[in-house]
Design an enzyme around this catalytic site. Structure first.
Site, PDB file in Angstrom:
ATOM      1  N   GLY A  58       0.828  -1.195   0.000  1.00 24.66           N
ATOM      2  CA  GLY A  58       0.000   0.000   0.000  1.00 24.66           C
ATOM      3  C   GLY A  58       0.867   1.251   0.000  1.00 24.66           C
ATOM      4  N   CYS A  59       0.266   2.366  -0.397  1.00 23.98           N
ATOM      5  CA  CYS A  59       1.050   3.603  -0.526  1.00 23.98           C
ATOM      6  C   CYS A  59       1.516   4.124   0.835  1.00 23.98           C
ATOM      7  CB  CYS A  59       0.247   4.658  -1.280  1.00 23.98           C
ATOM      8  SG  CYS A  59      -1.427   4.946  -0.654  1.00 23.98           S
ATOM      9  N   TYR A  60       0.597   4.246   1.787  1.00 28.88           N
ATOM     10  CA  TYR A  60       1.022   4.670   3.125  1.00 28.88           C
ATOM     11  C   TYR A  60       2.044   3.686   3.692  1.00 28.88           C
ATOM     12  CZ  TYR A  60      -2.707   8.187   3.831  1.00 28.88           C
ATOM     13  OH  TYR A  60      -3.528   9.293   3.758  1.00 28.88           O
ATOM     14  N   ALA A  61       1.769   2.398   3.498  1.00 26.20           N
ATOM     15  CA  ALA A  61       2.656   1.368   4.056  1.00 26.20           C
ATOM     16  C   ALA A  61       4.066   1.492   3.498  1.00 26.20           C
ATOM     17  CB  ALA A  61       2.089  -0.016   3.764  1.00 26.20           C
TER      18      ALA A  61
END
Length: 343
Positions: A151-154
């Site tokens: 994921g992008c935040y991850a």
């Protein structure tokens, strides 16, 4: 040439992915699937591609996709990837799958029900999937057939924390993150409050406070890195820019440490990683410096009064947080330089 196909080719993420693949010297696009825009050409759905590519968007055909492809990118929202991944892996024993969605990131099937509100229908594939964070998992990615693109935040948060967590320098249950994403993170489909101009212009809003679906993904990978249980407090925000993520991370060191030692640690940890840029002391990343690139920029500081280590991590959510990282994974899987088509 690597023959690449895309499932969910009408999505915002797919549009960014196609732009990258069109400039990749070792890739040719073969099959573009879309359930929402079947019959249209890809440049009708993504007008920025006009004059560059006009392949038709077709219905899903597992036989055609499997026979015409070496790699398939899946660009579906949560719950929408697992059936395609399973279907295609069973159809061909040579095909490689890169899921840009979330369906193969978590290893515990029960967590999908808790965090995504659906039951995972292919739990056996969770054991087979490899978490596609190239800076940490390149050796496993190289041998994999099924990649769970992070994921992008991850991506931003794990890369920001990996060096101090891996070296057990911080308290694993005192990690606090305030992260800010552009509106493209909400995708192409209208989501009230998240991707309409009037909802966000002149505004910043927190959302999914302490319940964001990337939380277990981040904790899972940081726990794997540190070999001890890691818990985070994670508050995402949406801000009125089109692309980009900036994560501000606060951690408590187990003992006092100097800033130059931390900067040296990060520099050494990411040595030879072409898409990680560590900032010198006193300098901090900004979203504008990473937009439209596959870089993750990291800056570091210390609050001398409280002793907290401050970590700042910036990426383009649509590139390093999605399509660019997927291509980086593909490059590793096919024995190419990681930077091919990305620099």
């Amino acid at each position: 040439m690597i023959k690449a196909s895309i499932i969910g080719a009408a999505s915002y993420t797919a549009g960014e992915l196609i732009k990258i693949l069109l400039h990749h010297p070792e890739v040719t696009l073969t099959y573009l699937e879309s359930s929402s825009s079947t019959g249209k050409t890809v440049d009708q759905v993504h007008p920025i591609l006009r004059g560059l590519v006009s392949l038709p968007l077709q219905e899903y055909d597992k036989i055609a996709i499997a026979t015409q492809s070496d790699v398939v990118f899946i660009c579906r929202s949560a719950g929408g990837s697992m059936k395609y991944g399973a279907d295609l892996l069973r159809q061909s024993n040579r095909l490689k799958i890169i899921d840009i969605g979330s369906d193969f990131r978590l290893k515990e099937p029960s967590e999908y029900k808790q965090w995504y509100q659906y039951t995972h229908e292919e739990p056996n594939l969770l054991k087979q999937s490899v978490y596609g964070l190239p800076e940490l998992n390149a050796s496993r990615i190289k041998k994999a057939r099924l990649i769970a693109n992070p994921g992008c935040y991850a991506t931003s948060i794990i890369l920001g924390l990996a060096p101090v967590v891996a070296n057990h320098l911080v308290q694993p249950n005192q990690i606090y993150i305030s992260a800010y994403s552009g509106i493209s993170g909400a995708g192409r489909t209208y989501k009230p409050g998240f991707n309409m101009f009037l909802d966000l212009y002149g505004n910043i809003r927190p959302y999914k406070v302490a319940i964001h679906q990337h939380t277990p993904e981040i904790e899972q990978e940081l726990t794997n890195i540190s070999k001890q249980t890691v818990k985070i407090t994670f508050i995402p925000h949406v801000i009125p820019i089109d692309k980009g993520i900036l994560s501000t991370i606060f951690v408590k060191p187990k003992k006092k440490i100097k800033l130059d030692s931390i900067v040296s640690l990060y520099t050494e940890f990411y040595k030879g990683k072409p898409f990680i840029r560590i900032y010198p002391q006193g300098e901090f990343p900004q979203v504008v410096n990473v937009v439209n690139t596959n870089f993750c920029d990291i800056g570091l500081g210390i609050d001398q009064r409280t002793g907290s280590i401050l970590i700042f991590s910036a990426i383009d959510n649509t590139i390093k947080g999605a399509g660019g990282q997927a291509v980086q994974n593909m490059n590793i899987m096919f024995g190419l330089k990681e930077t091919t088509g990305l620099l």
